[in-house]
Design an enzyme around this catalytic site. Structure first.
Site, PDB file in Angstrom:
ATOM      1  N   TYR A  88       0.775  -1.093   0.005  1.00  0.00           N
ATOM      2  CA  TYR A  88      -0.014   0.071  -0.017  1.00  0.00           C
ATOM      3  C   TYR A  88       0.898   1.351  -0.063  1.00  0.00           C
ATOM      4  O   TYR A  88       0.595   2.242  -0.713  1.00  0.00           O
ATOM      5  CB  TYR A  88      -1.024  -0.002   1.132  1.00  0.00           C
ATOM      6  CG  TYR A  88      -1.778   1.218   1.520  1.00  0.00           C
ATOM      7  CD1 TYR A  88      -3.116   1.234   0.676  1.00  0.00           C
ATOM      8  CD2 TYR A  88      -1.522   2.253   2.080  1.00  0.00           C
ATOM      9  CE1 TYR A  88      -3.843   2.551   0.585  1.00  0.00           C
ATOM     10  CE2 TYR A  88      -2.419   3.428   2.444  1.00  0.00           C
ATOM     11  CZ  TYR A  88      -3.507   3.319   1.569  1.00  0.00           C
ATOM     12  OH  TYR A  88      -4.289   4.580   1.874  1.00  0.00           O
ATOM     13  N   LYS A 147       1.091   3.975  -3.057  1.00  0.00           N
ATOM     14  CA  LYS A 147       0.785   5.474  -2.794  1.00  0.00           C
ATOM     15  C   LYS A 147       2.113   6.317  -2.945  1.00  0.00           C
ATOM     16  O   LYS A 147       1.933   7.556  -3.275  1.00  0.00           O
ATOM     17  CB  LYS A 147       0.318   5.446  -1.195  1.00  0.00           C
ATOM     18  CG  LYS A 147      -1.073   4.972  -1.198  1.00  0.00           C
ATOM     19  CD  LYS A 147      -2.071   5.643  -1.879  1.00  0.00           C
ATOM     20  CE  LYS A 147      -3.495   5.409  -1.486  1.00  0.00           C
ATOM     21  NZ  LYS A 147      -4.568   5.970  -2.526  1.00  0.00           N
TER      22      LYS A 147
END
Length: 317
Positions: free
Chosen positions: A171, A175
């Site tokens: 994640y 990002k």
């Protein structure tokens, strides 16, 4: 959003059925934008994707909310994880409203596990929805924006892109990629009238969870509610947006610019590993420069300290 209006503008907001995306969609609609409310209607999970699927796709409820307020909106339930889904989302906007002016790339899944336990089944959905989805949705919208000479794109990143959250390697990595992609898009978009920026939101979207060192409470939920993000999203989506290619951290009434810097560093064309080690402090010395720290503590401190002080004073949320 007060005087900043979006009359005649069409916005696509992905993941707009719940939480942050819903707040963005409602705020833009309240200021006059026509909205494509995209949501796949999947369970919300921070781990493996399991959970109870909503009985009704939440995008439908957001559309009803917007219409009840006198706005215009349509629901879309296509997936951002594929190029076909992204094209269908944009086609929904064109069929309903005839154009696309704004894309807010908000949707994305979360999968977490220790790095050694990450599997392709955990990593791939994150990359497809958090990073590749920007290509899938913004690509077809970009071509329309270029033709009309105007567009605004707001990509959503996370503080995990620079803070290093345990068990969130996929994640956080995705990002961080969103930030890099935003800067590239902004460079290409400038001569086309397209501005692209990225926001790392800090907000409470899980009622039973805490935030950093703060335990869960109704007061914390109120302090960190998603609606505090809408002024920044609104400005970045507006024709008067003053910047492009920038990254911002925001939440709880706080907004800051996130910058990447270099130190003064060491210049030694004859360096060896041993001399580099000897002079390593010169490489690392930051002096008074603003540097995004590995622990992300600066942003968290600025958002949470006023809350803690308020609680200690007995003033509630």
């Amino acid at each position: 959003m007060d005087a900043l209006r979006f009359d005649g503008r069409v916005a696509v907001v992905t993941g707009a059925g719940r939480n942050l995306g819903r707040a963005y969609a409602l705020a833009l609609a309240a200021a006059g934008a026509k909205i494509v409310v995209n949501d796949l209607g999947v369970p919300i999970s921070d781990t493996d994707g399991s959970g109870e699927r909503p009985a009704e796709n939440p995008a439908l409820e957001v559309v009803r909310e917007i219409e009840a307020l006198g706005g215009e909106a349509v629901a879309n339930t296509d997936s951002i994880a594929t190029a076909e889904g992204g094209a269908a989302i944009v086609e929904t906007a064109v069929k309903a409203f005839g154009r696309v002016d704004i894309v807010v790339n908000n949707a994305g899944v979360v999968r977490s596990a220790p790095f050694a336990d990450l599997t392709p089944d955990l990593v791939r959905p994150v990359l497809d929805t958090q990073l590749a989805s920007i290509f899938h949705v913004t690509g077809p919208a970009w071509r329309l924006m270029a033709e009309q000479g105007y567009g605004r794109v707001v990509n959503i990143s996370s503080g995990s892109a620079w803070s290093g959250v345990p068990e969130f390697a996929a994640y956080g990595g995705a990002k961080a990629g969103v930030i890099g992609m935003t800067r590239q898009m902004a460079t290409e978009g400038a001569p086309l009238g397209i501005k692209v920026n990225v926001v790392a939101p800090y907000a409470k979207t899980r009622p039973g969870s805490g935030f950093g060192p703060i335990p869960p409470s109704d007061e914390l939920n109120a302090w960190m509610r998603p609606e505090f993000l809408t002024p920044l999203i609104g400005l970045l989506a507006h024709e008067d947006c003053p910047v492009t290619g920038e990254c911002f951290a925001a939440g709880a009434g706080y907004v800051s610019r996130v910058v990447m810097t270099t130190t003064q560093g060491l210049f030694d064309r004859g360096m060896t590993p041993a001399t580099l080690l000897r002079d390593w402090n010169q490489v690392m010395e930051t002096d008074a420069m603003a540097v995004v720290g590995h622990d992300g503590g600066g942003t968290l401190h600025k958002m949470i300290t006023p809350f803690v002080e308020q609680q200690q004073a007995g003033n509630g949320g």
